[in-house]
Design a protein around this motif. Structure first.
Motif, PDB file in Angstrom:
ATOM      1  N   GLY A  19       0.809  -1.207   0.000  1.00  0.00           N
ATOM      2  CA  GLY A  19       0.000   0.000   0.000  1.00  0.00           C
ATOM      3  C   GLY A  19       0.847   1.264   0.000  1.00  0.00           C
ATOM      4  O   GLY A  19       0.436   2.294  -0.544  1.00  0.00           O
ATOM      5  N   VAL A  20       2.037   1.184   0.606  1.00  0.00           N
ATOM      6  CA  VAL A  20       2.940   2.338   0.616  1.00  0.00           C
ATOM      7  C   VAL A  20       3.312   2.733  -0.813  1.00  0.00           C
ATOM      8  O   VAL A  20       3.296   3.913  -1.166  1.00  0.00           O
ATOM      9  N   ALA A  21       3.636   1.742  -1.644  1.00  0.00           N
ATOM     10  CA  ALA A  21       3.977   2.030  -3.042  1.00  0.00           C
ATOM     11  C   ALA A  21       2.759   2.480  -3.831  1.00  0.00           C
ATOM     12  O   ALA A  21       2.849   3.368  -4.694  1.00  0.00           O
ATOM     13  N   VAL A  22       1.600   1.896  -3.523  1.00  0.00           N
ATOM     14  CA  VAL A  22       0.368   2.231  -4.246  1.00  0.00           C
ATOM     15  C   VAL A  22      -0.009   3.697  -4.037  1.00  0.00           C
ATOM     16  O   VAL A  22      -0.598   4.328  -4.927  1.00  0.00           O
ATOM     17  N   MET A  23       0.340   4.265  -2.883  1.00  0.00           N
ATOM     18  CA  MET A  23       0.032   5.674  -2.626  1.00  0.00           C
ATOM     19  C   MET A  23       0.585   6.581  -3.723  1.00  0.00           C
ATOM     20  O   MET A  23      -0.031   7.583  -4.094  1.00  0.00           O
ATOM     21  N   PHE A  24       1.766   6.210  -4.255  1.00  0.00           N
ATOM     22  CA  PHE A  24       2.402   7.042  -5.273  1.00  0.00           C
ATOM     23  C   PHE A  24       1.812   6.811  -6.666  1.00  0.00           C
ATOM     24  O   PHE A  24       2.135   7.544  -7.597  1.00  0.00           O
ATOM     25  N   LEU A  25       0.975   5.792  -6.796  1.00  0.00           N
ATOM     26  CA  LEU A  25       0.309   5.533  -8.064  1.00  0.00           C
ATOM     27  C   LEU A  25      -1.021   6.276  -8.186  1.00  0.00           C
ATOM     28  O   LEU A  25      -1.423   6.666  -9.276  1.00  0.00           O
ATOM     29  N   TYR A  26      -1.687   6.466  -7.050  1.00  0.00           N
ATOM     30  CA  TYR A  26      -3.039   7.020  -7.086  1.00  0.00           C
ATOM     31  C   TYR A  26      -3.142   8.439  -6.544  1.00  0.00           C
ATOM     32  O   TYR A  26      -4.196   9.063  -6.648  1.00  0.00           O
ATOM     33  N   PHE A  27      -2.066   8.959  -5.947  1.00  0.00           N
ATOM     34  CA  PHE A  27      -2.119  10.310  -5.396  1.00  0.00           C
ATOM     35  C   PHE A  27      -0.940  11.127  -5.905  1.00  0.00           C
ATOM     36  O   PHE A  27       0.129  10.592  -6.179  1.00  0.00           O
ATOM     37  N   GLN A  28      -1.169  12.426  -6.044  1.00  0.00           N
ATOM     38  CA  GLN A  28      -0.109  13.331  -6.436  1.00  0.00           C
ATOM     39  C   GLN A  28       0.773  13.650  -5.235  1.00  0.00           C
ATOM     40  O   GLN A  28       0.323  13.631  -4.091  1.00  0.00           O
ATOM     41  N   PRO A  30       2.726  16.306  -2.914  1.00  0.00           N
ATOM     42  CA  PRO A  30       3.274  15.581  -1.761  1.00  0.00           C
ATOM     43  C   PRO A  30       2.265  14.763  -0.973  1.00  0.00           C
ATOM     44  O   PRO A  30       2.610  14.173   0.044  1.00  0.00           O
ATOM     45  N   TRP A  31       0.978  14.732  -1.438  1.00  0.00           N
ATOM     46  CA  TRP A  31      -0.016  13.955  -0.701  1.00  0.00           C
ATOM     47  C   TRP A  31       0.375  12.483  -0.638  1.00  0.00           C
ATOM     48  O   TRP A  31       0.152  11.818   0.381  1.00  0.00           O
ATOM     49  N   ALA A  32       0.959  11.978  -1.701  1.00  0.00           N
ATOM     50  CA  ALA A  32       1.397  10.580  -1.701  1.00  0.00           C
ATOM     51  C   ALA A  32       2.429  10.339  -0.612  1.00  0.00           C
ATOM     52  O   ALA A  32       2.400   9.304   0.065  1.00  0.00           O
ATOM     53  N   ASP A  33       3.346  11.290  -0.433  1.00  0.00           N
ATOM     54  CA  ASP A  33       4.369  11.162   0.611  1.00  0.00           C
ATOM     55  C   ASP A  33       3.731  11.115   1.999  1.00  0.00           C
ATOM     56  O   ASP A  33       4.108  10.294   2.847  1.00  0.00           O
ATOM     57  N   TRP A  34       2.764  12.023   2.227  1.00  0.00           N
ATOM     58  CA  TRP A  34       2.141  12.079   3.564  1.00  0.00           C
ATOM     59  C   TRP A  34       1.285  10.843   3.820  1.00  0.00           C
ATOM     60  O   TRP A  34       1.285  10.307   4.938  1.00  0.00           O
ATOM     61  N   PHE A  35       0.548  10.373   2.796  1.00  0.00           N
ATOM     62  CA  PHE A  35      -0.263   9.175   2.977  1.00  0.00           C
ATOM     63  C   PHE A  35       0.625   7.946   3.203  1.00  0.00           C
ATOM     64  O   PHE A  35       0.322   7.087   4.040  1.00  0.00           O
ATOM     65  N   ALA A  36       1.727   7.863   2.449  1.00  0.00           N
ATOM     66  CA  ALA A  36       2.647   6.743   2.612  1.00  0.00           C
ATOM     67  C   ALA A  36       3.283   6.776   4.000  1.00  0.00           C
ATOM     68  O   ALA A  36       3.428   5.736   4.654  1.00  0.00           O
ATOM     69  N   LEU A  37       3.658   7.970   4.452  1.00  0.00           N
ATOM     70  CA  LEU A  37       4.244   8.110   5.787  1.00  0.00           C
ATOM     71  C   LEU A  37       3.252   7.692   6.863  1.00  0.00           C
ATOM     72  O   LEU A  37       3.598   6.952   7.797  1.00  0.00           O
ATOM     73  N   THR A  38       2.011   8.159   6.729  1.00  0.00           N
ATOM     74  CA  THR A  38       0.979   7.808   7.713  1.00  0.00           C
ATOM     75  C   THR A  38       0.715   6.309   7.727  1.00  0.00           C
ATOM     76  O   THR A  38       0.620   5.691   8.801  1.00  0.00           O
TER      77      THR A  38
END
Length: 220
Positions: A19-28, A30-38
């Motif tokens: 799911g951490v990698a998927v965050m960068f596929l579906y979100f722009q 820096p939101w992907a960074d924050w979602f992946a971090l969370t």
């Protein structure tokens, strides 16, 4: 398989790894960074809770014991892959990342070769500290990549000197700083120090496992 809360937490941690990698596929960013971090921090917290609850409620099981290290390795390997890709292939990150990945593959192969004797390679306290160090380092590096992206947006192609002049002229907003430096640099540098510490612990524990397995690797 025994389905109880500790095992469900472990399974969720395993599913969170990709799911951490998927965050960068579906979100722009820096939101992907924050979602992946969370997501990564939430999954890392379950690493402590699943074992604690299993011991507290006496719900330890073979399924949980098997799945727990797999979930940990999946989280670390996938997160390191993502961070390395977005770090611009920083050699100070690639070297410890390579050491960590090498050790994880080596120990996994060693356990597979030993088969029923793999119980000899029990998780040690140092190995637990190793996992903690890895997860803390990765979380800080995720923070650094997100802040660096925000900094890149702020610069808008300007050099730091040009940007400083633009801030003085009031045509650009100042980059948020932490003391005398920007927060992105602090987070990245602290993350790099922590990942080197984690890499050293990783190699030490890998050598310890190899040493314990030597009697079973010699020809009769």
């Amino acid at each position: 398989m025994t389905w109880n809360i500790p095992n469900v937490l472990t399974l969720l941690r395993l599913l969170a790894a990709p799911g951490v990698a998927v965050m960068f596929l579906y979100f722009q960013r820096p939101w992907a960074d924050w979602f992946a971090l969370t997501l990564f921090i939430g999954a890392a917290i379950t690493d402590w809770f699943d074992g604690y609850l299993a011991r507290l409620w006496k719900q330890e099981s073979k399924f949980g014991a098997m799945l727990d290290p797999i979930a940990d390795k999946a989280m670390v390997v996938i997160a390191i892959m993502v961070i390395t890709g977005y770090s611009g292939m920083n050699p100070w990150l690639i070297l410890p990342a390579t050491a960590i990945l090498f050790r994880e593959v080596f120990v996994s192969g060693l356990r597979e070769y030993l088969g029923h004797k793999a119980g000899l390679l029990r998780v040690t306290k140092l190995a637990k500290w190793k996992t903690t160090a890895q997860m803390v380092a990765i979380a800080v590096l995720f923070l650094g990549t997100g802040l660096e992206y925000l900094e890149g947006i702020a610069l808008r192609g300007m050099t730091p000197e040009q940007y400083a002049l633009a801030v003085e002229a009031g045509t650009a907003d100042p980059i948020r700083t932490c003391g005398g430096r920007d927060c992105a640099a602090y987070a990245t540098n602290v993350g790099l120090v922590l990942i080197w510490v984690a890499a050293m612990l990783t190699l030490v524990t890998g050598w310890d496992y190899f040493r314990k397995s030597l009697p079973y690797l010699r020809d009769k």
